[in-house]
Write an enzyme that holds these catalytic residues in place. Structure first.
Site, PDB file in Angstrom:
ATOM      1  N   HIS A  77       0.797  -1.218   0.000  1.00 11.51           N
ATOM      2  CA  HIS A  77       0.000   0.000   0.000  1.00 11.51           C
ATOM      3  C   HIS A  77       0.832   1.272   0.000  1.00 11.51           C
ATOM      4  CE1 HIS A  77      -2.349  -3.209   2.089  1.00 11.51           C
ATOM      5  NE2 HIS A  77      -3.180  -2.882   1.121  1.00 11.51           N
ATOM      6  N   HIS A 127      -6.966   4.877   5.673  1.00 15.71           N
ATOM      7  CA  HIS A 127      -6.479   3.782   4.826  1.00 15.71           C
ATOM      8  C   HIS A 127      -4.965   3.904   4.675  1.00 15.71           C
ATOM      9  CE1 HIS A 127      -5.782   1.353   1.206  1.00 15.71           C
ATOM     10  NE2 HIS A 127      -6.912   0.732   1.508  1.00 15.71           N
ATOM     11  N   GLU A 129      -2.876   3.323   2.320  1.00 17.26           N
ATOM     12  CA  GLU A 129      -2.384   4.012   1.126  1.00 17.26           C
ATOM     13  C   GLU A 129      -2.530   5.519   1.263  1.00 17.26           C
ATOM     14  OE1 GLU A 129      -3.469   4.691  -3.554  1.00 17.26           O
ATOM     15  OE2 GLU A 129      -4.007   2.754  -2.672  1.00 17.26           O
ATOM     16  N   CYS A 196      -6.511   2.693 -10.161  1.00 21.24           N
ATOM     17  CA  CYS A 196      -5.865   1.443 -10.572  1.00 21.24           C
ATOM     18  C   CYS A 196      -6.647   0.775 -11.699  1.00 21.24           C
ATOM     19  CB  CYS A 196      -5.790   0.527  -9.347  1.00 21.24           C
ATOM     20  SG  CYS A 196      -5.390  -1.183  -9.700  1.00 21.24           S
ATOM     21  N   SER A 224     -10.511  -4.085   2.835  1.00 21.57           N
ATOM     22  CA  SER A 224     -10.041  -3.932   1.461  1.00 21.57           C
ATOM     23  C   SER A 224     -10.854  -2.848   0.768  1.00 21.57           C
ATOM     24  CB  SER A 224     -10.175  -5.262   0.698  1.00 21.57           C
ATOM     25  OG  SER A 224     -10.015  -5.064  -0.687  1.00 21.57           O
ATOM     26  N   SER A 225     -10.212  -1.736   0.436  1.00 24.69           N
ATOM     27  CA  SER A 225     -10.914  -0.605  -0.172  1.00 24.69           C
ATOM     28  C   SER A 225     -11.554  -0.981  -1.499  1.00 24.69           C
ATOM     29  CB  SER A 225      -9.934   0.560  -0.361  1.00 24.69           C
ATOM     30  OG  SER A 225     -10.548   1.630  -1.035  1.00 24.69           O
ATOM     31  N   ASN A 226     -10.818  -1.700  -2.351  1.00 24.14           N
ATOM     32  CA  ASN A 226     -11.382  -2.026  -3.664  1.00 24.14           C
ATOM     33  C   ASN A 226     -12.533  -3.022  -3.549  1.00 24.14           C
ATOM     34  OD1 ASN A 226     -10.377  -4.900  -4.693  1.00 24.14           O
ATOM     35  ND2 ASN A 226      -8.732  -4.006  -3.493  1.00 24.14           N
TER      36      ASN A 226
END
Length: 339
Positions: A77, A127, A129, A196, A224-226
């Site tokens: 990340h 988060h 990242e 992404c 998990s963000s995605n």
């Protein structure tokens, strides 16, 4: 369970960045005596983390918890500059497995801040990242997550740049970006989107089948963000029932009709197979692909150096042993490494 059919989204599961990070940590586990340390979870998936813990990996949230001289990996990340500095000061072998797409955003922050820009950064509070990216130029960056956040920004005298967390959904990104453009019409944006490609592809695959489904199952962890972006998208598209699960044992017993299935970018394919076996659709599985992914991220530079030296004197001086059957090259899939 009276499930008639499963519509299986493709692409799904591991992205190129996750593949690279998992294989890199697997090589470190093979090369060094345990424990190997990792700053933050290598990827946001509980099964992957537990598998590495069983192999002697210790995940930490503070570099000071890493013993001096211990082998250490920084997660995919991205890490703040001060974290990177502290890691190298520990004196052990350090590998940074940051996703190249996150590195791109860090570079954009550094360049724009150096040119005197104020940076509006669209990202989720807390988060990893977002935390790492904002730390690149904390005095110049302003995190926003909603239209209201954009409205509350000050009137900057400096030029403004717009950047983003890579794992945002287009839903999260688009309305906030539009609000920022309305607020700052002359705002700079990168020539290539920060979002992404794998996140975008997985969302497109979900969108292609969502309207045909009586329920949609998304495999992935709650941090998990995605994965959460996929869940929000399925709800936005009006799926009657949307379920995010870590694995098949969390599925309810009353699913029926046509069920859509996908997985976040940090979820192993074995979990998808497990869910398919559990659903056991009477009319089988229809896989629907919107694109083919062939992106490949090579091992981190530090790991390439280790692999190049591991059979020679340098490897011996590091206390390493040659990996047996584990590689980080393009022909090896992360799922097989985990197995």
């Amino acid at each position: 369970m009276p499930v008639e059919k499963v519509l299986l989204a493709s692409p799904r599961g591991f992205c190129a960045g996750v593949e690279m990070a998992i294989k890199a940590l697997a090589v470190m586990v093979s090369a060094f005596e345990p424990p190997v340390y990792c700053y933050h979870e290598i990827v946001h998936n509980k099964l992957v983390v537990r598998q590495f813990e069983a192999l002697g990996v210790i995940f930490v949230d503070d570099i000071s918890d890493v013993p001096t001289g211990a082998p250490l990996m920084l997660s995919a990340h991205g890490s703040a500059p001060e974290v990177q500095g502290a890691a190298y000061e520990r004196g052990g072998y350090v590998v940074d497995s940051v996703c190249p797409l996150v590195t791109k955003v860090h570079h954009e922050v550094r360049v724009r801040a150096g040119k005197g820009y104020r940076i509006v950064y669209v990202g989720h509070e807390g988060h990893e990242e977002a935390v790492g990216t904002m730390a690149v130029a904390p005095e110049a960056i302003h995190r926003v997550e909603s239209i209201e956040d954009v409205a509350n920004l000050p009137d900057f005298a400096e030029p403004v740049a717009l950047l983003a967390q890579t794992t945002l959904s287009h839903l999260d990104w688009a309305e906030v970006a539009d609000a920022a453009r309305d607020r700052f019409p002359d705002m700079w944006t990168p020539g290539r989107s920060d979002l992404c490609f794998a996140t975008t592809n997985r969302q497109a695959a979900l969108s292609a089948i969502a309207e045909r489904c009586d329920a949609f199952v998304i495999v992935g962890s709650a941090n998990s963000s995605n994965t959460l972006a996929l869940e929000r998208l399925a709800n936005h598209m009006g799926c009657p029932r949307v379920l995010r699960v870590n694995r098949a044992s969390e599925l309810p017993t009353d699913l029926s009709g046509t069920v859509g299935l996908t997985a976040g970018a940090s979820a192993p394919e074995e979990l998808v197979t497990e869910v398919l076996d559990h659903l056991a659709p009477r009319q089988g599985i229809e896989e629907i692909s919107v694109t083919t992914e062939d992106e490949y991220f090579p091992p981190p530079r530090q790991l390439r150096e280790l692999l190049g030296a591991i059979t020679g004197f340098a490897a011996v001086s590091l206390g390493a042993q040659p990996p047996e059957g584990i590689g980080a090259d393009r022909l090896v899939e992360a799922s097989s490494v985990l197995d």
